[in-house]
Scaffold this active site. Structure first.
Site, mmCIF file in Angstrom:
data_model
loop_
_atom_site.group_PDB
_atom_site.id
_atom_site.type_symbol
_atom_site.label_atom_id
_atom_site.label_comp_id
_atom_site.label_asym_id
_atom_site.label_seq_id
_atom_site.Cartn_x
_atom_site.Cartn_y
_atom_site.Cartn_z
ATOM 1 N N PHE A 7 0.848 -1.195 0.000
ATOM 2 C CA PHE A 7 0.000 0.000 0.000
ATOM 3 C C PHE A 7 0.891 1.256 0.000
ATOM 4 O O PHE A 7 1.915 1.289 0.666
ATOM 5 C CB PHE A 7 -0.882 -0.051 1.251
ATOM 6 C CG PHE A 7 -1.997 0.945 1.271
ATOM 7 C CD1 PHE A 7 -3.191 0.697 0.615
ATOM 8 C CD2 PHE A 7 -1.862 2.145 1.951
ATOM 9 C CE1 PHE A 7 -4.222 1.609 0.634
ATOM 10 C CE2 PHE A 7 -2.893 3.070 1.973
ATOM 11 C CZ PHE A 7 -4.080 2.801 1.315
ATOM 12 N N ARG A 23 -12.319 -3.536 -7.812
ATOM 13 C CA ARG A 23 -12.235 -4.351 -6.593
ATOM 14 C C ARG A 23 -13.628 -4.598 -6.048
ATOM 15 O O ARG A 23 -14.415 -3.672 -5.848
ATOM 16 C CB ARG A 23 -11.416 -3.637 -5.513
ATOM 17 C CG ARG A 23 -9.922 -3.676 -5.721
ATOM 18 C CD ARG A 23 -9.172 -3.291 -4.449
ATOM 19 N NE ARG A 23 -9.778 -2.164 -3.741
ATOM 20 C CZ ARG A 23 -9.311 -1.649 -2.616
ATOM 21 N NH1 ARG A 23 -8.248 -2.164 -2.028
ATOM 22 N NH2 ARG A 23 -9.906 -0.619 -2.052
ATOM 23 N N TYR A 54 -11.400 1.124 10.168
ATOM 24 C CA TYR A 54 -12.558 1.628 9.402
ATOM 25 C C TYR A 54 -12.922 0.725 8.221
ATOM 26 O O TYR A 54 -13.901 0.984 7.532
ATOM 27 C CB TYR A 54 -12.321 3.066 8.917
ATOM 28 C CG TYR A 54 -10.990 3.303 8.237
ATOM 29 C CD1 TYR A 54 -10.786 2.915 6.929
ATOM 30 C CD2 TYR A 54 -9.944 3.920 8.926
ATOM 31 C CE1 TYR A 54 -9.571 3.115 6.315
ATOM 32 C CE2 TYR A 54 -8.719 4.123 8.318
ATOM 33 C CZ TYR A 54 -8.533 3.718 7.015
ATOM 34 O OH TYR A 54 -7.323 3.913 6.415
ATOM 35 N N LYS A 55 -12.136 -0.323 7.970
ATOM 36 C CA LYS A 55 -12.448 -1.238 6.865
ATOM 37 C C LYS A 55 -13.386 -2.329 7.383
ATOM 38 O O LYS A 55 -14.551 -2.054 7.641
ATOM 39 C CB LYS A 55 -11.139 -1.766 6.264
ATOM 40 C CG LYS A 55 -10.392 -0.648 5.528
ATOM 41 C CD LYS A 55 -9.011 -1.013 5.049
ATOM 42 C CE LYS A 55 -8.376 0.192 4.341
ATOM 43 N NZ LYS A 55 -6.922 0.064 4.171
ATOM 44 N N ASP A 110 1.139 -5.507 8.468
ATOM 45 C CA ASP A 110 0.033 -4.573 8.288
ATOM 46 C C ASP A 110 -1.237 -5.400 8.067
ATOM 47 O O ASP A 110 -1.335 -6.145 7.090
ATOM 48 C CB ASP A 110 0.323 -3.659 7.088
ATOM 49 C CG ASP A 110 -0.732 -2.566 6.919
ATOM 50 O OD1 ASP A 110 -1.903 -2.815 7.274
ATOM 51 O OD2 ASP A 110 -0.387 -1.480 6.423
#
Ligand SMILES: *Cc1c(COP(=O)(O)O)cnc(C)c1O
Length: 413
Positions: free
Chosen positions: A129, A380, A231-232, A206
């Site tokens: 990322f 995605r 928050y995912k 991560d």
């Protein structure tokens, strides 16, 4: 080729009824981006209101002594127990993932150098990322560490055999995403950690794209340090605080660089000089975001009820169904799967490639079908196990097919 009927899959889904607990689940909107921002739980709205009215509204400053001050550690322990496979006293909630990556990378680079001045390399993959790669480059520039890039395919991720080739006596730290944000590739965290440890290096994992969708067993995998966002798949809300795990055996050896008062051994002594607290408190920096931790507490309670094993099972079911639909409806239009086919090597999302995907995603958003787009040409499909139905997956991929056909016809006209 045909695909299964989603109604039957939804009927047989033991987690199906949980969807009703989320705001907006009763509408026709198709949400396929829970891997970027999870839906809110209805319980969160009630919890936020009660927090404002009662906790904040009536306890006021006394709230700090009545639980807020320790909330990063108490909520961290709950998150660790329910979601991360972490024993107590090893998880803290706070900061953002980016800030925690910085703090922990600095700490691990210094720890490696303390053991052996020759250990100066940070290993990171070329498709990690962006914030992870940028923080690595920043820490390297600041500390004199050297970045060792590991090339990975954009439809895969880090394989331990490939990693072993770049490890050696100069490796300090390996930074790796458990699930790759682009491809959804799931790496073998225990094997990766064993390989890094065999080379004398530590691991910073991560978990942003794994925690809450796949089983994470940090203690069992012997991971050194891990960070992740909430928050995912953890439905913490936009900008909710992140979390950090530090294996107990390492805690007293690590010094993080943002030495604020909340990580001090005795913050309210307000004395001269920073003496780090013992345990996880030393990794805190400033006043905790108590208000922003409330939604996470609601999700952790729900996950405790359900169990992460059942969540992973649903996740494998959803991604498998998305692959089945893509093979049936989209492959004939030239769409390629850019995610591992083997469910054991796949996290909670599926990426589909086609040159028209940027345009397709923009058109889908206008009709309340919400996947997301990632360069170079990937759509995605994020499948949050608690809130996504099989019918929603089918409706989404049928809409992708319809938009691809429309774009193709416009191209011919
Ligand atoms: C989402 C995500 C982040 C986000 O970091 P923030 O500091 O919250 O912006 C970092 N790393 C990975 C792998 C992610 O998926």
């Amino acid at each position: 080729m045909t695909h299964r009927d989603p109604a039957g899959l939804d009927r047989e889904d033991p987690l199906g009824p949980l969807r009703e607990r989320f705001v907006g689940a009763g509408t026709d909107l198709v949400y396929l981006d829970g891997n970027s921002l999870g839906r809110p739980l209805a319980a969160t709205a009630a919890r936020m209101a009660a927090f404002v009215e009662q906790d904040w509204g009536t306890r006021l400053i006394r709230g700090w002594d009545e639980g807020w001050f320790d909330l990063p550690l108490t909520l961290g322990d709950e998150l660790g127990r329910v979601v991360l496979g972490a024993g107590p006293g090893q998880t803290a909630v706070g900061d953002s993932t980016t800030v925690l990556l910085y703090k922990m990378l600095r700490a691990l680079v210094a720890e490696a150098r303390d053991r052996d001045p020759a250990r100066v390399e940070i290993v990171v993959d070329t498709d990690n990322f962006p914030t992870d790669r940028y923080v690595v480059e920043g820490v390297a520039a600041e500390t004199g560490a050297v970045v060792r890039w590991l090339e990975v395919p954009t439809d895969g991720g880090i394989e331990v055999e490939a990693l072993t080739g770049v490890l050696g006596p100069t490796t300090a730290v390996v930074l790796a995403s458990h699930v790759a944000y682009r491809s959804g590739h799931l790496l073998d965290l225990a094997a990766l950690t064993a390989a890094a440890h065999a080379a004398g290096a530590t691991v910073l994992a991560d978990l942003c794209h794994s925690a809450g969708a796949v089983e994470v067993r940090l203690d069992a995998a012997d991971v050194d340090v891990a960070v992740g966002c909430t928050y995912k798949y953890l439905n913490g809300g936009p900008g909710s605080p992140a979390y950090v795990y530090v294996a107990r055996r390492l805690q007293e050896r690590l010094r993080q660089p943002i030495t604020g008062w909340m990580g001090h051994a005795d913050p309210f002594a307000m004395g001269p000089g920073h003496t780090p607290a013992t345990g996880m408190r030393r990794f805190l920096s400033g006043t905790p975001a108590v208000l922003a931790m409330q939604p996470l507490a609601a999700t952790v309670a729900l996950l405790d009820e359900v169990g992460v094993a059942a969540v992973r099972e649903k996740s494998v079911g959803l991604t498998g169904y998305a692959v089945e639909l893509a093979d049936d409806l989209l492959a004939p239009l030239g769409v390629e799967l850019a995610t591992p086919r083997d469910p054991a090597r796949r996290g909670g999302h599926v990426t589909l490639r086609h040159p028209a995907m940027r345009e397709v995603v923009a058109a889908l958003w206008r009709r309340d079908v919400l996947p997301d787009y990632r360069d170079p040409d990937g759509l995605r499909v994020g499948l949050a196990p608690l809130s996504t139905s099989y019918a929603e997956v089918r409706a989404g991929l049928v809409a992708v097919r319809d938009e691809l056909v429309r774009v193709g016809q416009a191209g011919e006209a």
